[in-house]
Design an enzyme around this catalytic site. Structure first.
Site, PDB file in Angstrom:
ATOM      1  N   GLU A 196      -6.023  -8.390   0.201  1.00 18.74           N
ATOM      2  CA  GLU A 196      -6.464  -8.457   1.592  1.00 18.74           C
ATOM      3  C   GLU A 196      -7.949  -8.157   1.662  1.00 18.74           C
ATOM      4  O   GLU A 196      -8.423  -7.192   1.061  1.00 18.74           O
ATOM      5  CB  GLU A 196      -5.710  -7.438   2.462  1.00 18.74           C
TER       6      GLU A 196
ATOM      7  N   GLU B  32       0.827  -1.212   0.000  1.00 18.05           N
ATOM      8  CA  GLU B  32       0.000   0.000   0.000  1.00 18.05           C
ATOM      9  C   GLU B  32       0.866   1.269   0.000  1.00 18.05           C
ATOM     10  O   GLU B  32       0.643   2.194   0.780  1.00 18.05           O
ATOM     11  CB  GLU B  32      -0.960   0.003   1.193  1.00 18.05           C
TER      12      GLU B  32
END
Length: 482
Positions: free
Chosen positions: A266, A121
């Protein structure tokens, strides 16, 4: 996905490449930010016993990778964000990393490495652009290193992105596009991935939508069909996952990447640390999600099976709680590999999660507040503050599993957390005149006072010097309170 017995092959034609993406079985994230991690061999057996066929790592921990050897489990190995600058500035460093963490394990340990996740991220808005200039060069160097090692056809690069890298100006998926402030970066990185036959990896968290927005419609986070539908030009959405995923599909399509593969890196729901984080909601979400994807229907904009990694496998008590106390409670298993709730992944005969086997615990004893201690003792506040800072008190507070404890219960929980985290060392239950060790379990119906598992010493310096630092810390603490 978890209900597939074989694997589905999706062939996507892109310029100069024939990309074959294998979507076979459910995946899980295996994080290792734990004070007392389970031995890697125990975790790999846990994965296999539960039919989890893919695992995503956040680093390249040697012990974890070695344990995955000959398991047949497909592996995504990770390069942490703090290594991006090094990988970006040095081709030699990238080649060395690939040699040590990919080639070595593929060739000598029979680890089925299929992906390298470059960063995690890195374009998250809260990072304020910290990794904008290093992510793409790091990605390019790792790809070049894989090519040089002769692995580029077997091992693909990807960059797990948070779902905040795209947005919708109107609130419906068809208005989806990459975030304006990073649009050019996203086009460049996505084109590079696409040109090299690599997927776009995204992390999607309906829980976070609920956490940051008190007005978010709760039912829209789940898959029961009870939410007020969102209409997008005739396409109806009854859950935020489908809408979020399709917002990305639209963003890719608008920018010339209509056929690009997508991995959900995720997705999960925490079980503690917030009023909306509990076993009931977590079970409802996770089972709802598994049932939702079981039919391989995909989403309105992208039909077919989804490639998914659940977040996460096991709780991690050393994770940063800066995003929220829930960060340490994402696992479908507790810290000791015991299931939190019933979850049918479609991969076991029992239709339920299978616990970790041969887990070894410390003695059945707890550190609690003395009966004779007074709540107005001046050392209490500092003792609890110290214990929580170095232990884990994220299960305390409004709406949490231990939220119903009285004042003495809260103090005892804090003391015990510190005591267990320090391997029940005698010195870890010597808060001045207010603590004592008991063999009577103080747990309540909803609040579990943990007994720690035996420390695992096979990792890299995980426990070296822990007692020495514990003693030094307590000396400093005692100097403050006495």
């Amino acid at each position: 996905m978890g209900f597939l017995k074989g694997c589905v092959i999706i062939i996507i034609l892109i310029p100069f490449l024939c990309w074959v993406e294998l979507v076979g079985g459910i995946g899980a994230n295996w994080g290792t930010q734990s004070s007392h991690p389970l031995p890697p061999e125990t975790v790999v057996k846990l994965l296999r016993d539960n039919g989890i066929q893919k695992v995503k790592l956040f680093d390249a921990d040697y012990g974890s990778l070695r344990a995955l050897g000959k398991s047949g489990i497909e592996v995504m190995v990770g390069i942490p964000n703090d290594m991006l600058a090094t990988m970006a500035s040095s081709m030699k460093a990238a080649e060395k990393w690939v040699s040590k963490n990919v080639s070595e394990h593929l060739n000598n340990n029979n680890v089925n490495i299929r992906y390298v996740a470059v960063g995690n991220e890195p374009f998250l808005s809260t990072y304020n652009g910290t990794f904008l200039e290093t992510t793409i060069p790091a990605l390019q160097n790792i790809q070049a290193a894989l090519i040089k090692a002769g692995l580029a056809t077997k091992v693909k690069v990807t960059v797990p992105q948070n779902a905040d890298v795209y947005e919708s100006s109107t609130g419906v998926p068809s208005s989806g596009d990459f975030r304006a402030d990073i649009h050019d970066y996203m086009i460049k990185i996505t084109k590079f991935l696409n040109d090299n036959g690599s997927p776009f990896t995204v992390n999607i968290y309906p829980f976070i939508s609920l956490y940051i927005n008190p007005n978010f419609p709760v039912e829209y986070a789940f898959f029961d069909g009870n939410a007020t539908p969102v209409n997008d030009g005739g396409t109806t959405y009854t859950n935020v996952f489908d809408a979020n995923y399709d917002t990305l599909v639209w963003a890719l399509q608008k920018n010339g990447f209509a056929n690009m593969g997508i991995i959900v890196g995720e997705i999960g729901w925490p079980s503690d640390g917030d009023r909306n984080a509990n076993n009931q909601y977590a079970q409802r979400f996770m089972q709802g999600f598994m049932t939702h994807i079981a039919g391989n229907k995909g989403t309105p904009m992208r039909t077919g099976p989804l490639d998914v990694y659940l977040f996460s496998l096991i709780d991690e008590d050393d994770k940063s709680i800066q995003p929220g106390n829930f960060e340490r409670h994402w696992g479908v298993f507790y810290y000791d590999g015991q299931p939190k709730y019933t979850l049918n992944l479609g991969t076991t005969n029992s239709g339920a999660l299978i616990p970790a086997s041969n887990v070894k615990y410390l003695q059945k004893k707890w550190c609690v507040m003395k009966d004779s201690a007074r709540l107005d003792d001046p050392s209490i506040a500092q003792s609890v503050s110290y214990a929580c800072a170095l232990g884990d008190c994220t299960s305390l507070g409004y709406g949490t599993s231990c939220g119903d404890l009285d004042a003495r219960g809260n103090i005892s929980y804090a003391f015990n957390s510190y005591y267990q985290k320090n391997d029940q060392a005698d010195v870890a239950c010597r808060f001045p005149n207010v603590s004592t060790v008991t063999k009577e379990d103080p747990s309540t119906r909803t609040c579990r006072f943990q007994i720690m598992i035996e420390p695992y010493f096979g990792g890299v310096d995980r426990s070296v010097g822990s007692i020495g630092s514990l003693v030094a810390g307590l000396v400093l603490f005692l100097a403050l309170v006495l």
